[in-house]
Design a protein around this motif. Sequence first.
Motif, PDB file in Angstrom:
ATOM      1  N   THR A   1     -66.236 -37.051  48.099  1.00  0.00           N
ATOM      2  CA  THR A   1     -64.889 -36.485  48.115  1.00  0.00           C
ATOM      3  C   THR A   1     -63.844 -37.582  48.232  1.00  0.00           C
ATOM      4  OG1 THR A   1     -65.760 -34.462  49.113  1.00  0.00           O
ATOM      5  CG2 THR A   1     -63.384 -34.810  49.273  1.00  0.00           C
ATOM      6  N   ARG A   2     -64.068 -38.561  49.089  1.00  0.00           N
ATOM      7  CA  ARG A   2     -63.119 -39.677  49.217  1.00  0.00           C
ATOM      8  C   ARG A   2     -62.984 -40.421  47.895  1.00  0.00           C
ATOM      9  NH1 ARG A   2     -65.646 -43.962  51.993  1.00  0.00           N
ATOM     10  NH2 ARG A   2     -66.131 -44.562  49.876  1.00  0.00           N
ATOM     11  N   ASP A   3     -64.116 -40.720  47.256  1.00  0.00           N
ATOM     12  CA  ASP A   3     -64.080 -41.418  45.971  1.00  0.00           C
ATOM     13  C   ASP A   3     -63.347 -40.594  44.918  1.00  0.00           C
ATOM     14  OD1 ASP A   3     -65.471 -43.461  47.187  1.00  0.00           O
ATOM     15  OD2 ASP A   3     -67.393 -42.968  46.246  1.00  0.00           O
ATOM     16  N   LEU A   4     -63.579 -39.305  44.914  1.00  0.00           N
ATOM     17  CA  LEU A   4     -62.897 -38.428  43.972  1.00  0.00           C
ATOM     18  C   LEU A   4     -61.390 -38.466  44.189  1.00  0.00           C
ATOM     19  CD1 LEU A   4     -63.278 -36.255  41.734  1.00  0.00           C
ATOM     20  CD2 LEU A   4     -63.359 -34.578  43.581  1.00  0.00           C
ATOM     21  N   LEU A   5     -60.967 -38.407  45.441  1.00  0.00           N
ATOM     22  CA  LEU A   5     -59.538 -38.445  45.757  1.00  0.00           C
ATOM     23  C   LEU A   5     -58.919 -39.783  45.366  1.00  0.00           C
ATOM     24  CD1 LEU A   5     -59.498 -36.694  49.248  1.00  0.00           C
ATOM     25  CD2 LEU A   5     -58.859 -35.716  47.026  1.00  0.00           C
TER      26      LEU A   5
ATOM     27  N   PRO B   1     -55.560 -38.962  39.854  1.00  0.00           N
ATOM     28  CA  PRO B   1     -54.130 -39.278  39.911  1.00  0.00           C
ATOM     29  C   PRO B   1     -53.271 -38.208  40.587  1.00  0.00           C
ATOM     30  CG  PRO B   1     -54.803 -38.742  37.655  1.00  0.00           C
ATOM     31  CD  PRO B   1     -56.048 -38.789  38.490  1.00  0.00           C
ATOM     32  N   GLU B   2     -53.731 -36.964  40.648  1.00  0.00           N
ATOM     33  CA  GLU B   2     -52.940 -35.913  41.302  1.00  0.00           C
ATOM     34  C   GLU B   2     -53.007 -35.983  42.822  1.00  0.00           C
ATOM     35  OE1 GLU B   2     -52.563 -31.684  40.141  1.00  0.00           O
ATOM     36  OE2 GLU B   2     -53.904 -32.288  38.518  1.00  0.00           O
ATOM     37  N   ALA B   3     -54.030 -36.621  43.366  1.00  0.00           N
ATOM     38  CA  ALA B   3     -54.175 -36.692  44.826  1.00  0.00           C
ATOM     39  C   ALA B   3     -53.093 -37.604  45.383  1.00  0.00           C
ATOM     40  CB  ALA B   3     -55.556 -37.203  45.192  1.00  0.00           C
ATOM     41  N   ARG B   4     -52.279 -37.046  46.253  1.00  0.00           N
ATOM     42  CA  ARG B   4     -51.151 -37.801  46.806  1.00  0.00           C
ATOM     43  C   ARG B   4     -51.228 -37.846  48.325  1.00  0.00           C
ATOM     44  NH1 ARG B   4     -46.365 -36.712  42.596  1.00  0.00           N
ATOM     45  NH2 ARG B   4     -47.701 -36.943  40.814  1.00  0.00           N
ATOM     46  N   VAL B   5     -52.372 -38.138  48.816  1.00  0.00           N
ATOM     47  CA  VAL B   5     -52.550 -38.265  50.266  1.00  0.00           C
ATOM     48  C   VAL B   5     -52.516 -39.746  50.619  1.00  0.00           C
ATOM     49  CG1 VAL B   5     -53.809 -36.104  50.576  1.00  0.00           C
ATOM     50  CG2 VAL B   5     -55.055 -38.170  49.994  1.00  0.00           C
ATOM     51  N   ALA B   6     -51.959 -40.050  51.767  1.00  0.00           N
ATOM     52  CA  ALA B   6     -51.847 -41.439  52.197  1.00  0.00           C
ATOM     53  C   ALA B   6     -53.187 -41.992  52.677  1.00  0.00           C
ATOM     54  CB  ALA B   6     -50.797 -41.562  53.305  1.00  0.00           C
ATOM     55  N   ASP B   7     -54.036 -41.147  53.215  1.00  0.00           N
ATOM     56  CA  ASP B   7     -55.295 -41.584  53.817  1.00  0.00           C
ATOM     57  C   ASP B   7     -56.437 -40.767  53.204  1.00  0.00           C
ATOM     58  OD1 ASP B   7     -57.488 -42.124  55.464  1.00  0.00           O
ATOM     59  OD2 ASP B   7     -56.330 -41.988  57.322  1.00  0.00           O
ATOM     60  N   THR B   8     -57.086 -41.334  52.188  1.00  0.00           N
ATOM     61  CA  THR B   8     -58.128 -40.580  51.497  1.00  0.00           C
ATOM     62  C   THR B   8     -59.360 -40.336  52.368  1.00  0.00           C
ATOM     63  OG1 THR B   8     -58.952 -42.625  50.473  1.00  0.00           O
ATOM     64  CG2 THR B   8     -57.433 -41.264  49.168  1.00  0.00           C
ATOM     65  N   GLU B   9     -59.618 -41.219  53.305  1.00  0.00           N
ATOM     66  CA  GLU B   9     -60.752 -41.012  54.216  1.00  0.00           C
ATOM     67  C   GLU B   9     -60.525 -39.762  55.070  1.00  0.00           C
ATOM     68  OE1 GLU B   9     -64.417 -41.652  55.944  1.00  0.00           O
ATOM     69  OE2 GLU B   9     -63.570 -42.927  54.379  1.00  0.00           O
ATOM     70  N   MET B  10     -59.339 -39.651  55.666  1.00  0.00           N
ATOM     71  CA  MET B  10     -59.025 -38.488  56.496  1.00  0.00           C
ATOM     72  C   MET B  10     -58.920 -37.229  55.639  1.00  0.00           C
ATOM     73  SD  MET B  10     -58.708 -37.150  59.409  1.00  0.00           S
ATOM     74  CE  MET B  10     -58.665 -38.601  60.433  1.00  0.00           C
TER      75      MET B  10
ATOM     76  N   LEU C   1     -53.458 -31.533  48.815  1.00  0.00           N
ATOM     77  CA  LEU C   1     -53.827 -32.794  48.168  1.00  0.00           C
ATOM     78  C   LEU C   1     -52.789 -33.290  47.170  1.00  0.00           C
ATOM     79  CD1 LEU C   1     -57.602 -32.024  47.608  1.00  0.00           C
ATOM     80  CD2 LEU C   1     -56.617 -33.626  49.273  1.00  0.00           C
ATOM     81  N   ALA C   2     -52.194 -32.392  46.414  1.00  0.00           N
ATOM     82  CA  ALA C   2     -51.217 -32.798  45.408  1.00  0.00           C
ATOM     83  C   ALA C   2     -49.856 -33.023  46.053  1.00  0.00           C
ATOM     84  CB  ALA C   2     -51.124 -31.766  44.293  1.00  0.00           C
ATOM     85  N   GLY C   3     -49.567 -32.250  47.088  1.00  0.00           N
ATOM     86  CA  GLY C   3     -48.355 -32.421  47.874  1.00  0.00           C
ATOM     87  C   GLY C   3     -47.090 -32.582  47.069  1.00  0.00           C
ATOM     88  N   PRO C   4     -46.064 -33.071  47.726  1.00  0.00           N
ATOM     89  CA  PRO C   4     -44.796 -33.277  47.032  1.00  0.00           C
ATOM     90  C   PRO C   4     -44.897 -34.454  46.073  1.00  0.00           C
ATOM     91  CG  PRO C   4     -44.657 -34.089  49.272  1.00  0.00           C
ATOM     92  CD  PRO C   4     -45.997 -33.418  49.122  1.00  0.00           C
ATOM     93  N   PRO C   5     -44.091 -34.457  45.029  1.00  0.00           N
ATOM     94  CA  PRO C   5     -44.120 -35.582  44.091  1.00  0.00           C
ATOM     95  C   PRO C   5     -43.820 -36.888  44.805  1.00  0.00           C
ATOM     96  CG  PRO C   5     -42.712 -33.819  43.281  1.00  0.00           C
ATOM     97  CD  PRO C   5     -43.108 -33.458  44.676  1.00  0.00           C
ATOM     98  N   GLY C   6     -44.380 -37.952  44.314  1.00  0.00           N
ATOM     99  CA  GLY C   6     -44.128 -39.275  44.882  1.00  0.00           C
ATOM    100  C   GLY C   6     -45.362 -40.140  44.778  1.00  0.00           C
ATOM    101  N   ASP C   7     -45.185 -41.406  44.975  1.00  0.00           N
ATOM    102  CA  ASP C   7     -46.282 -42.363  44.910  1.00  0.00           C
ATOM    103  C   ASP C   7     -47.159 -42.218  46.148  1.00  0.00           C
ATOM    104  OD1 ASP C   7     -46.432 -45.990  45.019  1.00  0.00           O
ATOM    105  OD2 ASP C   7     -47.887 -44.544  44.287  1.00  0.00           O
TER     106      ASP C   7
ATOM    107  N   SER D   1     -48.798 -44.415  47.665  1.00  0.00           N
ATOM    108  CA  SER D   1     -48.602 -45.529  48.593  1.00  0.00           C
ATOM    109  C   SER D   1     -47.392 -45.323  49.505  1.00  0.00           C
ATOM    110  CB  SER D   1     -48.439 -46.844  47.825  1.00  0.00           C
ATOM    111  OG  SER D   1     -47.269 -46.799  47.035  1.00  0.00           O
ATOM    112  N   GLU D   2     -46.498 -44.421  49.118  1.00  0.00           N
ATOM    113  CA  GLU D   2     -45.329 -44.137  49.958  1.00  0.00           C
ATOM    114  C   GLU D   2     -45.689 -43.280  51.159  1.00  0.00           C
ATOM    115  OE1 GLU D   2     -42.414 -42.234  47.543  1.00  0.00           O
ATOM    116  OE2 GLU D   2     -42.407 -43.842  46.069  1.00  0.00           O
ATOM    117  N   GLY D   3     -46.866 -42.689  51.147  1.00  0.00           N
ATOM    118  CA  GLY D   3     -47.247 -41.803  52.236  1.00  0.00           C
ATOM    119  C   GLY D   3     -46.562 -40.463  52.108  1.00  0.00           C
ATOM    120  N   ARG D   4     -46.790 -39.615  53.057  1.00  0.00           N
ATOM    121  CA  ARG D   4     -46.172 -38.285  53.026  1.00  0.00           C
ATOM    122  C   ARG D   4     -45.102 -38.236  54.081  1.00  0.00           C
ATOM    123  NH1 ARG D   4     -50.296 -33.807  52.583  1.00  0.00           N
ATOM    124  NH2 ARG D   4     -48.410 -32.660  52.249  1.00  0.00           N
ATOM    125  N   PRO D   5     -43.979 -37.627  53.767  1.00  0.00           N
ATOM    126  CA  PRO D   5     -42.871 -37.559  54.733  1.00  0.00           C
ATOM    127  C   PRO D   5     -43.330 -36.974  56.067  1.00  0.00           C
ATOM    128  CG  PRO D   5     -42.202 -36.683  52.597  1.00  0.00           C
ATOM    129  CD  PRO D   5     -43.689 -36.941  52.532  1.00  0.00           C
ATOM    130  N   GLY D   6     -42.939 -37.645  57.132  1.00  0.00           N
ATOM    131  CA  GLY D   6     -43.241 -37.154  58.463  1.00  0.00           C
ATOM    132  C   GLY D   6     -44.608 -37.552  58.989  1.00  0.00           C
TER     133      GLY D   6
END
Length: 100
Positions: free
Chosen positions: A26-30, A34-43, A83-89, A91-96
């Motif tokens: 799952t981590r490797d898939l994330l 390209p749609e996965a927008r999580v800051a920490d793929t392990e978590m 996983l897809a969350g709000p638009p953005g890079d 590497s920017e992480g997720r707000p908050g």
Amino acid sequence: MAEQGPRSPELLGKVAACEAERLVYTRDLLERHPEARVADTEMAARLVVTTIELVAHKVSAEPDRVDLGRFEDELVAMLHRYLAGPPGDRSEGRPGLDAP
């Protein structure tokens, strides 16, 4: 009751190995998707694998039957929004979530 029954060390080892494989997959898939927008793929992988397991067990143990197609659709929608969350890079992480 199955969760509380005695288990051999061999069985516990197999269960742990299977879970570790699911987490790595799952981590490797994330990381590749390209749609996965999580800051920490392990978590995120831990949350996704655990959520699916817990929710599926809880729903299947309920006395009222649910439409499996609807259940699957809603679970996929829930996880996709996370996983897809709000638009953005990514590497920017997720707000908050980046606050110290």
